[in-house]
Design a protein around this motif. Sequence first.
Motif, PDB file in Angstrom:
ATOM      1  N   VAL A 189      -2.937  14.123  -8.673  1.00  0.00           N
ATOM      2  CA  VAL A 189      -3.151  12.724  -7.902  1.00  0.00           C
ATOM      3  C   VAL A 189      -4.300  11.864  -8.764  1.00  0.00           C
ATOM      4  CG1 VAL A 189      -4.219  12.090  -5.624  1.00  0.00           C
ATOM      5  CG2 VAL A 189      -2.717  13.972  -5.576  1.00  0.00           C
ATOM      6  N   ASN A 190      -5.241  12.688  -9.105  1.00  0.00           N
ATOM      7  CA  ASN A 190      -6.327  12.030  -9.656  1.00  0.00           C
ATOM      8  C   ASN A 190      -6.439  11.669 -11.079  1.00  0.00           C
ATOM      9  OD1 ASN A 190      -7.314  12.558  -6.927  1.00  0.00           O
ATOM     10  ND2 ASN A 190      -9.168  13.537  -7.734  1.00  0.00           N
ATOM     11  N   VAL A 191      -5.563  12.251 -11.981  1.00  0.00           N
ATOM     12  CA  VAL A 191      -5.553  11.894 -13.472  1.00  0.00           C
ATOM     13  C   VAL A 191      -4.142  11.445 -13.661  1.00  0.00           C
ATOM     14  CG1 VAL A 191      -5.822  12.839 -15.557  1.00  0.00           C
ATOM     15  CG2 VAL A 191      -7.339  13.665 -13.822  1.00  0.00           C
ATOM     16  N   ARG A 192      -3.113  12.338 -13.362  1.00  0.00           N
ATOM     17  CA  ARG A 192      -1.768  11.816 -13.789  1.00  0.00           C
ATOM     18  C   ARG A 192      -1.287  10.875 -12.965  1.00  0.00           C
ATOM     19  NH1 ARG A 192       2.509  16.429 -12.996  1.00  0.00           N
ATOM     20  NH2 ARG A 192       2.260  15.620 -10.634  1.00  0.00           N
ATOM     21  N   ILE A 244       0.919  -1.082   0.116  1.00  0.00           N
ATOM     22  CA  ILE A 244       0.020  -0.019  -0.125  1.00  0.00           C
ATOM     23  C   ILE A 244       0.976   1.274   0.074  1.00  0.00           C
ATOM     24  CG2 ILE A 244      -1.797  -1.194   1.186  1.00  0.00           C
ATOM     25  CD1 ILE A 244      -1.221   0.435   3.766  1.00  0.00           C
ATOM     26  N   THR A 245       0.563   2.406  -0.443  1.00  0.00           N
ATOM     27  CA  THR A 245       1.059   3.642  -0.476  1.00  0.00           C
ATOM     28  C   THR A 245       0.208   4.507   0.544  1.00  0.00           C
ATOM     29  OG1 THR A 245      -0.035   4.565  -2.196  1.00  0.00           O
ATOM     30  CG2 THR A 245       1.840   3.462  -2.870  1.00  0.00           C
ATOM     31  N   TYR A 246       1.035   5.381   1.310  1.00  0.00           N
ATOM     32  CA  TYR A 246       0.296   6.418   2.109  1.00  0.00           C
ATOM     33  C   TYR A 246       1.283   7.777   1.851  1.00  0.00           C
ATOM     34  CZ  TYR A 246       4.541   5.993   5.207  1.00  0.00           C
ATOM     35  OH  TYR A 246       5.834   5.802   5.575  1.00  0.00           O
ATOM     36  N   HIS A 247       0.453   8.848   2.152  1.00  0.00           N
ATOM     37  CA  HIS A 247       0.980  10.094   1.933  1.00  0.00           C
ATOM     38  C   HIS A 247       1.748  10.568   3.190  1.00  0.00           C
ATOM     39  CE1 HIS A 247       0.380  14.714   0.880  1.00  0.00           C
ATOM     40  NE2 HIS A 247       1.744  14.183   0.702  1.00  0.00           N
ATOM     41  N   THR A 248       1.183  10.630   4.196  1.00  0.00           N
ATOM     42  CA  THR A 248       1.360  11.363   5.462  1.00  0.00           C
ATOM     43  C   THR A 248       1.070  10.570   6.693  1.00  0.00           C
ATOM     44  OG1 THR A 248      -0.488  12.345   5.822  1.00  0.00           O
ATOM     45  CG2 THR A 248       1.198  13.768   4.580  1.00  0.00           C
ATOM     46  N   ASN A 249       0.222   9.750   6.767  1.00  0.00           N
ATOM     47  CA  ASN A 249      -0.191   8.714   8.126  1.00  0.00           C
ATOM     48  C   ASN A 249       0.605   7.563   8.089  1.00  0.00           C
ATOM     49  OD1 ASN A 249      -1.291   7.959  10.372  1.00  0.00           O
ATOM     50  ND2 ASN A 249      -3.313   8.672   9.738  1.00  0.00           N
ATOM     51  N   ALA A 250       1.746   7.425   8.550  1.00  0.00           N
ATOM     52  CA  ALA A 250       2.777   6.319   8.369  1.00  0.00           C
ATOM     53  C   ALA A 250       1.756   5.342   9.638  1.00  0.00           C
ATOM     54  CB  ALA A 250       4.001   6.538   8.858  1.00  0.00           C
ATOM     55  N   GLU A 251       1.416   5.993  10.724  1.00  0.00           N
ATOM     56  CA  GLU A 251       0.742   5.033  11.791  1.00  0.00           C
ATOM     57  C   GLU A 251      -0.325   4.175  11.214  1.00  0.00           C
ATOM     58  OE1 GLU A 251      -1.300   5.324  16.124  1.00  0.00           O
ATOM     59  OE2 GLU A 251      -0.155   7.106  15.068  1.00  0.00           O
ATOM     60  N   ASP A 306       3.754  10.328  -2.428  1.00  0.00           N
ATOM     61  CA  ASP A 306       2.753  11.092  -2.499  1.00  0.00           C
ATOM     62  C   ASP A 306       2.285  11.146  -4.024  1.00  0.00           C
ATOM     63  OD1 ASP A 306       1.208  13.441  -3.098  1.00  0.00           O
ATOM     64  OD2 ASP A 306       2.772  14.700  -2.551  1.00  0.00           O
ATOM     65  N   SER A 307       0.974  10.772  -4.131  1.00  0.00           N
ATOM     66  CA  SER A 307       0.617  10.210  -5.578  1.00  0.00           C
ATOM     67  C   SER A 307       0.742  11.516  -6.679  1.00  0.00           C
ATOM     68  CB  SER A 307      -0.767   9.630  -5.529  1.00  0.00           C
ATOM     69  OG  SER A 307      -0.686   8.210  -5.298  1.00  0.00           O
ATOM     70  N   ALA A 308       0.878  12.768  -6.068  1.00  0.00           N
ATOM     71  CA  ALA A 308       1.209  14.004  -7.023  1.00  0.00           C
ATOM     72  C   ALA A 308       2.476  14.130  -7.527  1.00  0.00           C
ATOM     73  CB  ALA A 308       0.933  15.221  -6.155  1.00  0.00           C
ATOM     74  N   ASP A 309       3.415  13.141  -7.020  1.00  0.00           N
ATOM     75  CA  ASP A 309       4.828  13.139  -7.376  1.00  0.00           C
ATOM     76  C   ASP A 309       5.099  12.083  -8.199  1.00  0.00           C
ATOM     77  OD1 ASP A 309       7.557  13.094  -7.609  1.00  0.00           O
ATOM     78  OD2 ASP A 309       7.903  12.899  -5.359  1.00  0.00           O
ATOM     79  N   PRO A 310       5.448  12.286  -9.477  1.00  0.00           N
ATOM     80  CA  PRO A 310       5.638  11.359 -10.535  1.00  0.00           C
ATOM     81  C   PRO A 310       6.526  10.343 -10.013  1.00  0.00           C
ATOM     82  CG  PRO A 310       5.330  13.646 -11.741  1.00  0.00           C
ATOM     83  CD  PRO A 310       5.540  13.842 -10.273  1.00  0.00           C
TER      84      PRO A 310
END
Length: 246
Positions: A114-117, A35-42, A64-68
């Motif tokens: 995030v949602n398209v790219r 799984i990926t997560y952006h900020t909530n590691a816990e 971060d899914s905004a980061d290619p």
Amino acid sequence: MNELTSRTALVTGGSRGIGAAIARALAERGADVAITYHTNAEAAAKVVDEIKDRGGRALAVQADSADPVAVTSAVAATVETFGGLDILVNNAAAFEFAPLAELSAEAVNRTLAVNVRGPLLAAQAAAPHLGEGGRIITIGSNVADRAVFPGFALYSMSKSAMTGLTKALARELGPRGITVNLVSPGPTQTDAAPTDPGFVEAINAFTALGRFATPAEIAAVVAFLATPAAQYVTGSTVNADGGFTA
């Protein structure tokens, strides 16, 4: 429930809500799950621990899914850890609910990133690793078809793009035995769901079933599409929305 034994899945945005439920559902059917997560590691660690406690294998990747670069790196980390990739679930999403006049350029850019790219780049990175029976499943939204309240313009637009991506990738990857499908949930009871009783009642009234979905109900649809039983389903949108768009 071992339909996915020896399969590996990557679920973006899998630390909470629908994404976490999908990760659990795939693991329950035998898949190794990243799984990926952006900020909530816990929260991500909790999902991983739950899967491991039940005898499964799991991995959490900060991305971060905004980061290619982060998107493609998450695919690479999954392949390196588990030795391959069979199922990609594009679940991570940015949600911006605001009137047109109040949308900032920053909000527009992040939502589209995030949602398209993000789903496009994840599919691009995953495709070389997917073999016969591979799956790409993207989470859309009921508001792509029916935006009943003002303020959904940006989010609806971004989720509508997933219909085109799904159909085009289904055609492109079909000759390799890879299916590509879209699951569009309706109102779902997550920590991001509205809590105002009046608003909840109004949303319920738009559904045929008169209630919100549970994350597990959405995850069950995704899990089915990941199994061999769904091998002839591709390029399709499944509206798991309680009749919202009926």
